[in-house]
Scaffold this active site. Structure first.
Site, short mmCIF file in Angstrom:
data_model
loop_
_atom_site.label_atom_id
_atom_site.label_comp_id
_atom_site.label_asym_id
_atom_site.label_seq_id
_atom_site.Cartn_x
_atom_site.Cartn_y
_atom_site.Cartn_z
N TYR A 24 -2.11 -0.91 10.32
CA TYR A 24 -2.27 -1.10 9.05
C TYR A 24 -1.10 -0.76 8.00
CZ TYR A 24 -3.68 -1.04 4.14
OH TYR A 24 -3.83 -1.11 2.71
N SER A 32 0.94 -1.14 -0.14
CA SER A 32 -0.02 -0.03 0.06
C SER A 32 1.03 1.19 -0.09
CB SER A 32 -0.67 0.10 1.30
OG SER A 32 -1.62 1.32 1.64
#
Length: 256
Positions: free
Chosen positions: A164, A150
């Site tokens: 995350y 990401s």
């Protein structure tokens, strides 16, 4: 599946892939594009109903695929999924570590149980799948591992919490080490770092969407297909001299 004529561009018939988190979103798009390129695909996800619906859609288009209800954070389940794929098709050429959860919130709202859940799925899951797929690829003297990370791993993100970002940053570090360790066996390991992608799980308000699009040089959110085509390229012979790399697919919002 109204997409580019994938098989006219890349024909990967005879290859076998395992795609995690394949019941929806990026994983589903990757599985679809791989299937269109002639790849036999084992689809892994925890949600059995969603997974079966995805499998039915793929089979309606003649794809060779199988559903494997799997929690990638559980070692025994990952081991069985890999064994089932090899039992059916005799090999494993491509692993896409896509399964992941996003969880927003400031540090004081993230207790240890939430931290452990995100790390277990996003990072430990990728480690476990790689651990059981890599020996097969080493024996075959060829293979591809593609890690879906990401932009949050590179920037800290704007919505995901510290857990995350940490999980996706750990994936990029793992990507480099695996690339080094597996290169002697002709196994390429690369990552894709998506920016803001429009999926069923995005849930952006109209105002938030406009604000984000204005920050992106290409002036739009990414589509799941944008990531799927990048994964197909990394799985193809055209990427045989690329390993240890992170491919940014973010519309130009982060330029390196």
């Amino acid at each position: 599946m109204n997409r580019l004529p994938v098989k006219e561009i890349l024909d990967l018939s005879g290859k076998v892939a395992m795609v995690t988190g394949a019941n929806r979103g990026l994983g589903k798009a990757i599985a679809e594009v791989f299937a269109e390129a002639g790849v036999s695909v084992g689809l892994l996800a925890r949600n059995e109903d969603q997974l079966e619906r995805t499998i039915d859609q793929l089979r309606d288009h003649g794809a060779q695929c199988m559903a494997l209800t799997t929690d990638v954070g559980e070692e025994s389940q990952v081991k069985k999924a890999v064994e089932d794929i090899v039992k059916k098709w005799g090999r494993l050429d491509i692993l896409v570590n896509n399964a992941g959860q996003i969880s927003p919130g400031p540090l004081d709202t993230i207790d240890s149980s939430i931290w452990n859940r995100i790390i277990q799925t996003n990072l430990t899951g990728a480690y476990l799948c790689s651990r059981y797929a890599a020996p097969l690829m080493q024996r075959q003297k060829q293979g591809r591992i593609i890690n879906i990370s990401s932009i949050s791993a590179q920037t800290g993100g704007v919505s995901g919490g510290v857990h995350y970002s940490a999980s996706k940053g750990g994936m990029l570090a793992m990507n480099k080490t695996l690339a080094r360790d597996l290169a002697p066996y002709n196994v390429n390991v690369n990552a894709i770092a998506p920016g803001q992608i429009e999926t069923s799980g995005a849930r952006l308000s109209s105002d938030a969407r406009i604000e984000i699009e204005q920050m992106i040089p290409l002036n739009r959110l990414g589509k799941a297909e944008d990531i799927a085509y990048a994964a197909l390229f990394l799985a193809s012979p055209m990427a045989e001299y690329i390993t240890g790399a992170t491919l940014d697919v973010n519309g130009g919002i982060l330029k390196r």
